[in-house]
Design an enzyme around this catalytic site. Structure first.
Site, PDB file in Angstrom:
ATOM      1  N   ASN A 110      40.235  33.944  46.440  1.00 19.76           N
ATOM      2  CA  ASN A 110      39.839  34.933  45.438  1.00 19.76           C
ATOM      3  C   ASN A 110      40.497  34.520  44.128  1.00 19.76           C
ATOM      4  O   ASN A 110      41.686  34.740  43.914  1.00 19.76           O
ATOM      5  CB  ASN A 110      40.285  36.333  45.865  1.00 19.76           C
ATOM      6  CG  ASN A 110      39.843  37.414  44.888  1.00 19.76           C
ATOM      7  OD1 ASN A 110      39.361  37.143  43.797  1.00 19.76           O
ATOM      8  ND2 ASN A 110      40.010  38.665  45.285  1.00 19.76           N
ATOM      9  N   HIS A 158      32.288  45.593  43.864  1.00 20.66           N
ATOM     10  CA  HIS A 158      33.107  45.995  45.025  1.00 20.66           C
ATOM     11  C   HIS A 158      32.286  46.013  46.318  1.00 20.66           C
ATOM     12  O   HIS A 158      32.615  46.736  47.255  1.00 20.66           O
ATOM     13  CB  HIS A 158      33.726  47.386  44.813  1.00 20.66           C
ATOM     14  CG  HIS A 158      34.719  47.466  43.705  1.00 20.66           C
ATOM     15  ND1 HIS A 158      34.756  48.508  42.810  1.00 20.66           N
ATOM     16  CD2 HIS A 158      35.729  46.634  43.334  1.00 20.66           C
ATOM     17  CE1 HIS A 158      35.726  48.328  41.935  1.00 20.66           C
ATOM     18  NE2 HIS A 158      36.336  47.185  42.234  1.00 20.66           N
ATOM     19  N   ARG A 165      35.261  34.505  46.969  1.00 19.93           N
ATOM     20  CA  ARG A 165      34.761  35.702  46.307  1.00 19.93           C
ATOM     21  C   ARG A 165      34.228  35.311  44.936  1.00 19.93           C
ATOM     22  O   ARG A 165      34.916  34.684  44.139  1.00 19.93           O
ATOM     23  CB  ARG A 165      35.869  36.730  46.128  1.00 19.93           C
ATOM     24  CG  ARG A 165      35.392  37.976  45.390  1.00 19.93           C
ATOM     25  CD  ARG A 165      36.544  38.713  44.760  1.00 19.93           C
ATOM     26  NE  ARG A 165      36.060  39.878  44.012  1.00 19.93           N
ATOM     27  CZ  ARG A 165      36.647  40.376  42.937  1.00 19.93           C
ATOM     28  NH1 ARG A 165      37.744  39.808  42.463  1.00 19.93           N
ATOM     29  NH2 ARG A 165      36.154  41.426  42.321  1.00 19.93           N
ATOM     30  N   ARG A 187      39.674  51.121  32.082  1.00 23.04           N
ATOM     31  CA  ARG A 187      38.263  51.150  31.681  1.00 23.04           C
ATOM     32  C   ARG A 187      37.791  52.590  31.542  1.00 23.04           C
ATOM     33  O   ARG A 187      38.135  53.453  32.347  1.00 23.04           O
ATOM     34  CB  ARG A 187      37.395  50.414  32.699  1.00 23.04           C
ATOM     35  CG  ARG A 187      37.581  48.913  32.688  1.00 23.04           C
ATOM     36  CD  ARG A 187      36.777  48.247  33.777  1.00 23.04           C
ATOM     37  NE  ARG A 187      37.634  47.427  34.625  1.00 23.04           N
ATOM     38  CZ  ARG A 187      37.277  46.949  35.808  1.00 23.04           C
ATOM     39  NH1 ARG A 187      36.085  47.195  36.297  1.00 23.04           N
ATOM     40  NH2 ARG A 187      38.125  46.221  36.514  1.00 23.04           N
ATOM     41  N   GLU A 206      38.968  43.247  52.020  1.00 22.95           N
ATOM     42  CA  GLU A 206      37.913  42.408  51.460  1.00 22.95           C
ATOM     43  C   GLU A 206      38.033  40.969  51.942  1.00 22.95           C
ATOM     44  O   GLU A 206      37.017  40.290  52.139  1.00 22.95           O
ATOM     45  CB  GLU A 206      37.963  42.475  49.926  1.00 22.95           C
ATOM     46  CG  GLU A 206      37.612  43.856  49.395  1.00 22.95           C
ATOM     47  CD  GLU A 206      37.797  43.987  47.896  1.00 22.95           C
ATOM     48  OE1 GLU A 206      36.838  43.690  47.162  1.00 22.95           O
ATOM     49  OE2 GLU A 206      38.899  44.391  47.471  1.00 22.95           O
TER      50      GLU A 206
END
Length: 393
Positions: free
Chosen positions: A8, A175, A86, A236, A380
């Protein structure tokens, strides 16, 4: 199949994990950080403990070679049978995990305008891994792929159609590996076939998104063309009036780049609280009477609850609400406050259960007899390893 090395890659770091897909166990994991900065480091975690080593060089390629040498020193290199990566954005090119070839590399590059902050570094890490492990099969797993099952009426924006036809302007969602993993686990927890379930999955961390998953497939999600749309996040803004850009430009003279930076890096929990983007710090500050921290958490939970209710619409019914991610798995307060807004959906908190589920534990946090809310730890890296194995077998 033997072990899968999961990569990742970020702008200044590479997370990795060596996973045995059949037993779903992590053999070794680690992080190469401060890449392209002074003093890059490689941390390696095994069953025996954690070790941090300096990296001689600064870049991603050098870090990948550091990971290779770490695996070799642990006598694990010969166990690596494949590498899973990823990748944030796959556009409309990819609906599932895919084995890497020249066409795949070109398609990932073509998606750079859709994810200019993420895809270039994802591609950089992929290319470094291809050089470090040239004889192994490589598979890419996309954050966006899981959401390619959304119907057109869910992913299209009400803008001129030519923007979609010519430039791919639509909602993609992110996601995906997390939402896919936790809904699979939630079905197991409830003892239901995945194809017969209707879940709302809330992945809450520094980045946050919520997804309606029906029969194991995404039917709608909160993030859009970019990961800025939707819920309030760490830094964000989530949803704002699109004309905010024009207002800030005319009022403050800010450029598009400055406004984008403000909404991505200076807003959310950080902007509202004027204190921190860390939920743990805000909860402590709230207890100490910090009004900004209290407001930030109130807005975060209220917006989340509104999205939960909205995501029930494409499902038709709600079998469970899932909390996951760093905040979802650990913040008792966020879960309690969010559920306090959701009595209309039959979600009734069990304070004792809620208090006991932190630190990666999974289970229900609601009273018997109503709609369940579940805490499900995400993984993940394991999902990437499982998808990599599926592609190669």
């Amino acid at each position: 199949m033997r072990d899968t090395l999961v990569i990742n890659c970020g702008s200044s770091s590479i997370k990795f994990a060596l996973i045995h897909p059949q037993s779903q166990t992590t053999v070794v994991s680690g992080l190469a950080e401060k890449l392209n900065e002074t003093g890059p480091l490689l941390t390696v975690k095994t069953a025996r403990g954690k070790e941090t080593l300096p990296l001689a060089e600064q870049g991603h390629a050098e870090a990948m070679h550091g990971i290779l040498h770490a695996l070799e020193s642990l006598n694990l290199l010969q166990d690596v049978a494949a590498v899973g990566h990823r990748i944030v954005h796959g556009g409309e090119y990819f609906h599932s995990a895919t084995r890497v070839n020249d066409e795949v590399l070109k398609a990932i590059e073509a998606c750079i305008p859709l994810a200019p902050l993420h895809n270039p570094v994802n591609l950089l890490g992929l290319q470094a891994a291809l050089e470090a492990f040239p004889d192994l099969p490589h598979v890419v797993v996309f954050d966006t792929a899981f959401h390619q099952t959304m119907p057109e009426h869910a992913y299209r924006y009400a803008v001129p159609a030519e923007l979609y036809r010519d430039h791919g302007v639509r909602r993609y969602g992110f996601h995906g590996t997390s939402h896919q993993y936790v809904t699979m686990k939630a079905a197991e927890m409830l003892g239901k076939p995945l194809e017969e379930t209707c879940f709302v999955s809330a992945h809450l961390g520094n980045g946050c998104s919520i997804t309606a998953v029906k029969g194991g497939q995404s039917t709608d999600t909160s993030m859009g063309l970019t990961p800025l749309e939707g819920l309030v996040m760490g830094t964000r803004s989530g949803d704002v009036d699109p004309n905010l850009h024009l207002f800030l430009h005319q009022t403050l003279g800010l450029s598009i780049e400055q406004i984008t930076d403000l909404l991505n890096k200076k807003s959310g929990l950080l902007g509202l609280s004027e204190l921190s983007n860390d939920c743990r710090e805000l909860e402590q500050a709230r207890l100490a009477g910090h009004t900004g921290a209290s407001l930030a958490l109130e807005v975060f939970c209220y917006r989340l609850a509104k999205y939960v209710a909205a995501m029930a619409v494409p499902l038709g019914r709600l079998d469970a609400l899932i909390f996951t991610g760093g905040i979802g798995e650990n913040s008792r307060f966020v879960r309690e406050k969010t559920l306090s807004h959701l009595g209309i959906l039959g979600l009734r908190l069990d304070p004792e259960r809620n208090a006991g589920l932190v630190g990666g534990q999974s289970g229900p946090i609601t009273l018997e007899g109503g709609t369940p809310a579940l805490v499900v730890g995400t993984n993940e890296e394991l999902m990437i390893a499982l998808q990599t194995e599926k592609v190669l077998t």
